[in-house]
Each structure stands twice: as structure tokens, then as C-alpha cells.
Design a protein around this motif. Structure first.
Motif, PDB file in Angstrom:
ATOM      1  N   UNK A  51      -1.737 -12.279   4.757  1.00  0.00           N
ATOM      2  CA  UNK A  51      -0.688 -13.281   4.983  1.00  0.00           C
ATOM      3  C   UNK A  51       0.680 -12.715   4.609  1.00  0.00           C
ATOM      4  N   UNK A  52       0.775 -12.074   3.454  1.00  0.00           N
ATOM      5  CA  UNK A  52       2.055 -11.524   3.002  1.00  0.00           C
ATOM      6  C   UNK A  52       2.540 -10.434   3.953  1.00  0.00           C
ATOM      7  N   UNK A  53       1.639  -9.543   4.397  1.00  0.00           N
ATOM      8  CA  UNK A  53       2.027  -8.503   5.361  1.00  0.00           C
ATOM      9  C   UNK A  53       2.543  -9.126   6.652  1.00  0.00           C
ATOM     10  N   UNK A  54       1.846 -10.141   7.156  1.00  0.00           N
ATOM     11  CA  UNK A  54       2.253 -10.797   8.395  1.00  0.00           C
ATOM     12  C   UNK A  54       3.642 -11.418   8.232  1.00  0.00           C
ATOM     13  N   UNK A 104      -2.804   2.301   3.302  1.00  0.00           N
ATOM     14  CA  UNK A 104      -1.724   1.511   2.707  1.00  0.00           C
ATOM     15  C   UNK A 104      -1.477   2.031   1.301  1.00  0.00           C
ATOM     16  N   UNK A 105      -0.442   2.865   1.188  1.00  0.00           N
ATOM     17  CA  UNK A 105      -0.188   3.525  -0.093  1.00  0.00           C
ATOM     18  C   UNK A 105       1.008   2.959  -0.839  1.00  0.00           C
ATOM     19  N   UNK A 106       1.820   2.145  -0.172  1.00  0.00           N
ATOM     20  CA  UNK A 106       3.009   1.572  -0.805  1.00  0.00           C
ATOM     21  C   UNK A 106       2.673   0.163  -1.264  1.00  0.00           C
TER      22      UNK A 106
END
Length: 118
Positions: A44-47, A13-15
Motif C-alpha cells: 500500500x505504501x509503495x503504491x 528492494x534495498x532502500x
């Protein structure tokens, strides 16, 4: 690392994605994370970004439905065995079976209503 059947590298996860929120929005985010049973804010935020929702399913009703189904099946088997042995069936046996199946339907309908509201 294996996660949900997917191989995820820790450093892939680079961004970095950021968003500013108000204090009240932050409290709401924390409440929603807690309600969803998620403690990792990044997860949670990614989901939410990727899927737009988080669904947390409480399987207590399904377990109760399974229990009722087992009871009804056992009762039906007992009645069938007794009917085969005595070549008769009793009104009380039929009433018990009807009551068990009514409980099954009530439980199943409750689950379906909850699922429809997701």
C-alpha cells in the motif's frame, strides 16, 4: 516471482523508506488500506508513494450492465425472429425493447457518474 507481468526479485528492494505518523494518521492509513482491499502495508505504501492513489473498482455495476445487455440482445433477436416468421411486429414487443434499452441507459449513466467521481 511474477507480479502483474513483471519479474520481481524478492531481495531487489534495498532502500528503506520511513515516515513517522501520529496514532490518528495510522488509524486513517489502516482504514484506507481496508477500503482499498489491500492487506500488505508495504504494498500500500509503495503504491501511494509511486502513484499517489489506489483505485479499487467494484465491477458489480458492470456485471449488471452486461446482464441487461444480454437480455436486451436476446429480446431483440426474438422479436426479429418473430417478425421474420410472421411479417409483423407487435406493440408489446416494441414496448419491451424500449423498456430494456431504457434500463441499459440508466445503468450505463450510473456507471459513468461513478467513474467520473474517481
Amino acid at each position: 516471482m511474477m507480479k502483474g507481468g513483471l519479474h520481481i526479485e524478492k531481495n531487489n528492494r534495498t532502500v528503506f523508506v520511513t515516515a513517522r505518523v501520529t496514532e490518528s494518521e495510522n488509524v486513517l492509513i489502516e482504514e484506507k488500506m481496508q477500503a482499498a482491499g489491500i492487506v500488505n502495508r508495504g504494498a500500500y505504501v509503495r503504491k501511494m508513494i509511486l502513484d499517489g492513489y489506489v483505485v479499487r473498482v467494484d465491477f458489480a455495476d458492470v456485471r449488471e450492465l452486461s446482464r441487461l445487455l444480454r437480455n436486451a440482445t436476446n429480446n431483440l433477436n426474438q422479436v426479429a425472429k418473430r417478425a421474420n416468421e410472421t411479417h409483423s411486429i407487435y406493440a408489446s414487443d416494441i414496448k419491451d425493447l424500449q423498456d430494456n434499452y431504457e434500463n441499459l441507459w440508466v445503468s450505463a449513466e450510473g456507471i459513468m457518474k461513478k467513474l467520473a467521481n474517481l
